[in-house]
Design a protein around this motif. Structure first.
Motif, short mmCIF file in Angstrom:
data_model
loop_
_atom_site.label_atom_id
_atom_site.label_comp_id
_atom_site.label_asym_id
_atom_site.label_seq_id
_atom_site.Cartn_x
_atom_site.Cartn_y
_atom_site.Cartn_z
N THR A 275 0.85 -1.19 0.00
CA THR A 275 0.00 0.00 0.00
C THR A 275 0.88 1.24 0.00
N CYS A 276 0.30 2.33 -0.46
CA CYS A 276 0.98 3.61 -0.46
C CYS A 276 -0.03 4.63 0.05
N THR A 277 0.18 5.13 1.27
CA THR A 277 -0.79 6.00 1.93
C THR A 277 -0.20 7.39 2.09
N ASP A 278 -0.96 8.41 1.65
CA ASP A 278 -0.53 9.81 1.80
C ASP A 278 -0.61 10.18 3.29
N VAL A 279 0.53 10.52 3.87
CA VAL A 279 0.59 10.88 5.29
C VAL A 279 1.08 12.31 5.50
N THR A 280 1.03 13.13 4.46
CA THR A 280 1.52 14.50 4.55
C THR A 280 0.77 15.28 5.63
N ASP A 281 -0.57 15.22 5.62
CA ASP A 281 -1.35 15.96 6.61
C ASP A 281 -1.03 15.49 8.02
N LEU A 282 -0.88 14.19 8.21
CA LEU A 282 -0.54 13.65 9.53
C LEU A 282 0.81 14.15 9.99
N ARG A 283 1.80 14.16 9.10
CA ARG A 283 3.14 14.66 9.47
C ARG A 283 3.09 16.13 9.85
N GLU A 284 2.30 16.93 9.10
CA GLU A 284 2.19 18.36 9.40
C GLU A 284 1.50 18.58 10.75
N LEU A 285 0.48 17.79 11.05
CA LEU A 285 -0.19 17.90 12.35
C LEU A 285 0.75 17.49 13.50
N GLU A 286 1.54 16.45 13.28
CA GLU A 286 2.51 16.04 14.31
C GLU A 286 3.53 17.14 14.56
N THR A 287 4.00 17.78 13.51
CA THR A 287 4.95 18.89 13.65
C THR A 287 4.31 20.05 14.39
N ALA A 288 3.07 20.40 14.03
CA ALA A 288 2.36 21.49 14.71
C ALA A 288 2.15 21.17 16.18
N LEU A 289 1.85 19.92 16.50
CA LEU A 289 1.66 19.52 17.89
C LEU A 289 2.96 19.63 18.68
N ARG A 290 4.07 19.20 18.09
CA ARG A 290 5.37 19.33 18.76
C ARG A 290 5.71 20.81 18.98
N ASP A 291 5.45 21.65 17.98
CA ASP A 291 5.73 23.08 18.11
C ASP A 291 4.87 23.71 19.21
N ALA A 292 3.59 23.35 19.24
CA ALA A 292 2.68 23.89 20.27
C ALA A 292 3.13 23.45 21.66
N ASP A 293 3.57 22.21 21.78
CA ASP A 293 4.03 21.70 23.07
C ASP A 293 5.30 22.43 23.51
N ARG A 294 6.20 22.72 22.56
CA ARG A 294 7.42 23.45 22.87
C ARG A 294 7.08 24.88 23.31
N ARG A 295 6.15 25.54 22.59
CA ARG A 295 5.76 26.90 22.96
C ARG A 295 5.10 26.92 24.34
N LYS A 296 4.30 25.89 24.65
CA LYS A 296 3.68 25.80 25.97
C LYS A 296 4.75 25.69 27.05
N ASP A 297 5.74 24.84 26.83
CA ASP A 297 6.82 24.69 27.80
C ASP A 297 7.58 26.00 27.99
N GLU A 298 7.85 26.72 26.89
CA GLU A 298 8.54 28.01 26.98
C GLU A 298 7.69 29.02 27.74
N PHE A 299 6.39 29.03 27.48
CA PHE A 299 5.48 29.95 28.17
C PHE A 299 5.47 29.67 29.67
N LEU A 300 5.37 28.39 30.05
CA LEU A 300 5.34 28.05 31.47
C LEU A 300 6.66 28.39 32.15
N ALA A 301 7.77 28.16 31.46
CA ALA A 301 9.06 28.51 32.04
C ALA A 301 9.18 30.02 32.23
N THR A 302 8.72 30.79 31.25
CA THR A 302 8.75 32.25 31.35
C THR A 302 7.84 32.73 32.48
N LEU A 303 6.64 32.15 32.56
CA LEU A 303 5.69 32.54 33.61
C LEU A 303 6.27 32.23 34.99
#
Length: 159
Positions: free
Chosen positions: A38-66
């Protein structure tokens, strides 16, 4: 079984990530007769995973700053309490310490309010939005410290 992620150019020229999986189909003698896959398009999934990692990193930075920004006004308040417990005799020094503590507690309250507002915005974001960007601005203002004899030292912070 074989599995790999590869970029494949689509008919319109766009590059999309695909998860390619294949298993061998064997004949009666155990030799590979052909492959099934099989060949499954996973582009959207990869982009969502990247966005989730970025949001988690920003959350950690925000909490550290706070946490850091809340710790800054807390130290002078603790020192002021220590001075007041020792029973400062000079009423002007007591007024200065109480004024400083009032300002620092006000700063802490503003920080906590800002954190609560940020959380409220994040938790009531429209369902069609995939992310919310937060901009963190360095604190600019004045910092105060109470010395062991009750004197208040004010420092203007320029950024």
């Amino acid at each position: 079984p074989w599995e790999d992620a590869v970029a494949i150019r689509r008919h319109d020229g766009a590059m999309r990530w695909h998860l390619v999986r294949a298993v061998p189909l064997r004949d009666a003698d155990g030799r590979v007769a052909r492959w099934f896959g099989t060949c499954t398009d996973v582009t959207d999934l990869r982009e969502l995973e990247t966005a989730l990692r970025d949001a988690d990193r920003r959350k950690d930075e925000f909490l550290a700053t706070l946490a850091h920004e809340l710790r800054n006004p807390l130290a002078p308040v603790r020192n002021g309490l220590h001075v007041l417990k020792q029973g400062a005799a000079d009423p002007a020094a007591v007024r200065a310490v109480v004024g400083m503590m009032d300002r620092q507690v006000g700063q802490m309250a503003r920080l906590v309010d800002a954190a609560a507002e940020t959380a409220a915005v994040l938790f009531r974001a429209p369902a069609n939005e995939t992310s919310t960007r937060l901009s963190l601005v360095p604190f600019g203002g004045s910092a105060e410290r109470v010395g062991p004899t009750g004197q208040v030292v004010a420092v203007d912070v320029q950024e």
